[in-house]
Structures are given as C-alpha cells and as structure tokens.
Design an enzyme around this catalytic site. Structure first.
Site, PDB file in Angstrom:
ATOM      1  N   ASN A 159       0.805  -1.221   0.000  1.00 44.35           N
ATOM      2  CA  ASN A 159       0.000   0.000   0.000  1.00 44.35           C
ATOM      3  C   ASN A 159       0.845   1.282   0.000  1.00 44.35           C
ATOM      4  OD1 ASN A 159       0.778  -0.619   2.644  1.00 44.35           O
ATOM      5  ND2 ASN A 159      -1.035   0.312   3.539  1.00 44.35           N
ATOM      6  N   GLU A 258       4.022  -4.172  12.364  1.00 44.41           N
ATOM      7  CA  GLU A 258       2.824  -3.345  12.293  1.00 44.41           C
ATOM      8  C   GLU A 258       1.780  -4.120  11.517  1.00 44.41           C
ATOM      9  OE1 GLU A 258       0.742   0.234  10.034  1.00 44.41           O
ATOM     10  OE2 GLU A 258       2.940   0.281  10.003  1.00 44.41           O
ATOM     11  N   CYS A 292      -3.201   1.194   6.574  1.00 47.94           N
ATOM     12  CA  CYS A 292      -3.439   0.504   7.839  1.00 47.94           C
ATOM     13  C   CYS A 292      -4.008   1.435   8.899  1.00 47.94           C
ATOM     14  CB  CYS A 292      -2.143  -0.137   8.346  1.00 47.94           C
ATOM     15  SG  CYS A 292      -0.801   1.051   8.539  1.00 47.94           S
TER      16      CYS A 292
END
Length: 490
Positions: A159, A258, A292
């Site tokens: 992303n 993460e 995210c």
C-alpha cells in the site's frame, strides 16, 4: 555520484544480491501488472529459497565490515539517497501511480515521508552514543553501549511500498546493520528494487542492502525463519503477521510488526462538524482507504449524526474517481480483483444487515466508488472487518461511555481519532481507547520519524520510528569498569 535511474516501469528487473543484479536460481519470472488497467508493466524474478539464503549470506558478510564504517560515512550515504529521492521525485511518484495505483496526492505524500525517514536516519550514526549508568559497587563505572543487531529482514507491504520499506531500511543501515528485503508481490519495484538502486547509486558498499522478489507463499517462510535474521521487520495483515511472528519466534528472532487496524473516528456532540467531516473524508479516502491507519469506522453522536452523514456523503460523492496519473484524481484503483471483490462483499453484506448506502457502492473494473454507509452497527460486515477500502460506515452513539465501548469492540488497537470542542474531554476519551496512537481533532493518517509508531492488541508487536526503532535494531552491551581494587567476601 551517478544520477541516472533505469526506466522504473517497463524494466526487466533482476534480484539485487551483494550489489550484483542477478537472475533467480529458479530462473522463473513474475509479471508486474498495474491496477490502472491490469496490463503488464514489467517482470521480476520469482525468487527461490536459495536466493533468500544467498541474500542473507551476503548481508551477514557485508554487515561485519559496514558496522565498522565511521558514523560520518554511514550518514553520508543516507544523505545522498535523500538527494537522489528528491532529484527523481516526479519519476518515482509516476511509478507509484503505475505500480501501486497511487494518486498524485498520495504519491507525493509517500515520497515526502520517505525523505523524512532518510533525513532522520542520517542523524542516527552520530547520536548513537553509549550511556553511563549508576552502580551500587564502590568505584565501579557502568557503561551501556549499543551494537548493531546484525541482519534485518524486511517484509514490506503493497500500500505504501516505498515509505514503509524505507521506514525500516534507513535506520537499519544507519545503525550499522545489513538488510534483506522481500517486497510485496504486487509492488516489487517501489517496495524493494528501487530502494536497492538508490542505495547503489549513493555508493553503499556491496551486500548491505539486498532484495529478493517473489511469491510470499514460496519464499516468505524462509525469509521469516532464516537463522541469519537478527530482526524481522514486517508490515501487513494480522493473519499473515501471526504466521511470520511464529516462524521468527522459533528462531528467537526479534520482531517489529505493524499489523491490521479497525480505526475509529469518534465525533462528540460538541465537535465542529465541518472540521470532523474534513478529517473523516481525508482519513477514509486517501489511497482508496488502503492504509493501515485509515479510518474504518465513523462513530458519531446521535444529536449530530444526520448532519454528519449528509455532509460526509455529499463530499464523498464529489471525489473524482479515475486514472491515478491524472492530477485531479482523488480515488484511484483498488490494488487487485480479490481485494475489490472483498470490498464489494462487505458493502453488500452490510446492506443486507440493515445498513443504507448514502453514496457510492458501485464499481467498474478496479475502481470502486467512494461509499458512505449509514444506520450501521459495529457487528455489520463493513464495520467489524478491516475493510481496507474507500468505505465509510457511520455508527451512532448516545454517550461517551458507549463511544468508548464501540471503539474498543475490535481485536485491533492501532490508531483512533477523537473530535470535540473541549480538548481535555477528547483526551479523556482517548485515554480509554485501546490503541497505540490517538489523534485529537485530526485523523489517524499521521507519521513522524522521531515519534514511536505502533499498535496494541492484534495490531502488532513493538514500534517503528524514533528511539523505539533504535532499540529494536541494536543490542545493548554492558561494560563495567572497576577503577580501584575491589574487596571480595572470600
């Protein structure tokens, strides 16, 4: 210092192992397609486990020399990479559009963030000094120094491929480590090969940064469980992260992870509705919601609920959808068909469960309309899942206590935002939200290289950035120095 980049797209790329650009041991290649129209833009090697082994071998050898380099020389390499990034910004933003579907706004933000990570990392070699600690023994001096951890394995996402790869690579290299990068299959160029090329152009010694492209299903396990990996830095979904963490833990490998998020945007009755909508719009729809830390749920007090929904839907309906290379585009394509199909399924299931589409809901090819859903509850599909798309479920609440309960009814705890006319009230609610990052009168898409970044619960292990990543990528060593003769009990 050379300043010529290869043509980033339409390049027949090779693996970068030991500063040599080589074919995979398996000899196979993977097409790289653009989400703009799903056409092929390049090919990369389909790396094999032998390639992972070669990359770790090269990294381990190179790291022993690199850690001895003077701090100033390590910093200079980072500074040169920063200059190269700035020189080639337009080309890199264009490549992010083609490979990752990034709009110009998102691509520009990503390159800026990448530069910030590099600039901060360039300060680390000089700042990494030992500390003197207290002692309970007379005439004993305690010194705590930090050594490079060794070899850092970086598994990066699709992303924000460039910035989230550099978030790990830049401090790792600055602190005297070597790196092996496994970029996402969807974005092998901006998520890895470009990073290696920039460091090569900046004169980084051979073997310090290595890149192996390929399918995660074929080389991911070896990447995560390699005995030469001293730290695994992973950014991605919670499901994959759990698997990676298990493999790394079996080798007693340190981890920085993460993972997913289901981030709430809490809007209290005393908030400025227009400001909250502004923040909610950006926090939901930047990069088609494929972030995210993007907003997954809008929790809005019932007294301003209708006004908020109407204004958010009106704004969302006007967002331009189209080719991300067009400077006017705000909503580009979803990364691939499976991701798009999942998003459409969430919308359809939410409507079947009683939610209402205020705007959007349709799609053409990989372009999904920005969608606002009202009359949503926490249990509905678009709210209880990390949808990772341009979808804004809006959920009403009646009290601060209910807002806190709704915010915390998720396995995730990455980020949240709270809007109120009273900062202390918003802070009090933020204190009770189980998330690692809380943003008052803003939205969660924020990052600063000096501020620890990470979540709680199923949103990750450890933190990136600042002192947190320095501790993760180095190991403490205690030196005690007895300055006078010591008396022992026997």
């Amino acid at each position: 210092m050379p300043v010529e980049l290869p043509e980033l797209a339409n390049e027949q790329w090779r693996l970068c192992i030991g500063n040599k650009w080589v074919d995979s041991n398996a000899g196979e290649r993977i097409p790289v397609t653009t989400p703009i129209d799903q056409s092929e833009i390049a090919t990369v090697p389909a790396g094999a486990t032998d390639d992972i082994d070669d990359a770790y071998d090269e990294a381990a050898t190179a790291q022993r020399k690199w850690k001895e380099m003077p701090p100033g020389e390590r910093a200079a390499v980072l500074e040169d990479v920063t200059k190269l990034l700035q020189t080639h910004e337009d080309e890199i933003v264009s490549t992010l559009a083609i490979e990752a579907g990034s709009t110009r706004v998102k691509g520009t933000i990503e390159v800026e963030n990448t530069g910030n990570f590099l600039e901060y990392a360039s300060t680390l070699p000089a700042e990494l000094r030992g500390k003197v600690g207290p002692s309970s023994i007379p005439d004993k001096e305690n010194r705590i120094e930090r050594d490079p951890a060794g070899v850092i394995g970086v598994i990066s996402p699709w992303n924000f491929p460039l910035s989230l790869t550099m978030r790990a690579v830049a401090p790792a290299v600055a602190l005297g480590n070597a790196v092996v990068i496994k970029p996402a299959t969807e974005t092998p160029i901006t998520g890895g090969l470009l990073v290696a090329k920039l460091f090569e152009m900046a004169g980084l010694p051979e073997g310090v940064v290595n890149v192996v492209t390929g399918h995660g299903s074929e080389i991911g396990d070896r990447m995560a469980a390699h005995p030469d990996a001293d730290v695994i830095a992973f950014t991605g979904s919670t499901g994959v992260g759990r698997h990676v963490s298990k493999l790394a833990a079996e080798q007693l490998t340190e981890q920085a992870m993460e993972l997913g998020g289901n981030n709430p945007h809490v809007v209290l009755e005393d908030a400025d509705v227009d400001d909250a909508v502004d923040a909610g719009l950006f926090g939901t729809f930047l990069h088609q919601g494929q972030v995210c830390i993007s907003l997954n749920r809008h929790l809005v007090h019932e007294s301003i609920y209708d006004e908020y929904v109407e204004k958010l839907a009106t704004r969302a309906d006007k967002l331009p959808v189209g080719d991300p290379r067009d400077s006017e585009t705000v909503i580009g394509p979803i990364i691939n068909e499976s991701q798009r199909d999942e998003l459409v399924d969430y919308i359809e299931r939410t409507v079947a469960q009683g939610g209402e589409i205020e705007t959007g809901g349709g799609f053409e090819d990989l372009y999904l309309e920005p969608t606002v859903l009202s009359q949503v509850t926490n249990e509905m599909a678009a709210a209880c899942n990390e949808h990772f798309g341009p979808i804004a479920p809006v959920i009403p609440f009646a009290s601060d206590r209910e807002a806190i309960r709704l915010a915390n009814e998720t396995e995730y705890g990455l980020a949240a935002s709270v809007h109120s006319g009273e900062i202390s009230r918003a802070k009090d609610i933020g204190d009770q939200i189980e998330a690692g990052m809380i943003h008052i009168n803003d939205q969660p898409i924020n990052s600063s290289p000096r501020i620890p970044f990470g979540g709680r619960k199923a949103s990750g292990l450890g933190q990136f950035n600042g002192e947190a990543i320095v501790k993760k990528f180095t190991e403490p060593k205690w030196f005690s120095i007895q300055t006078t003769q010591r008396t022992y009990p026997f």
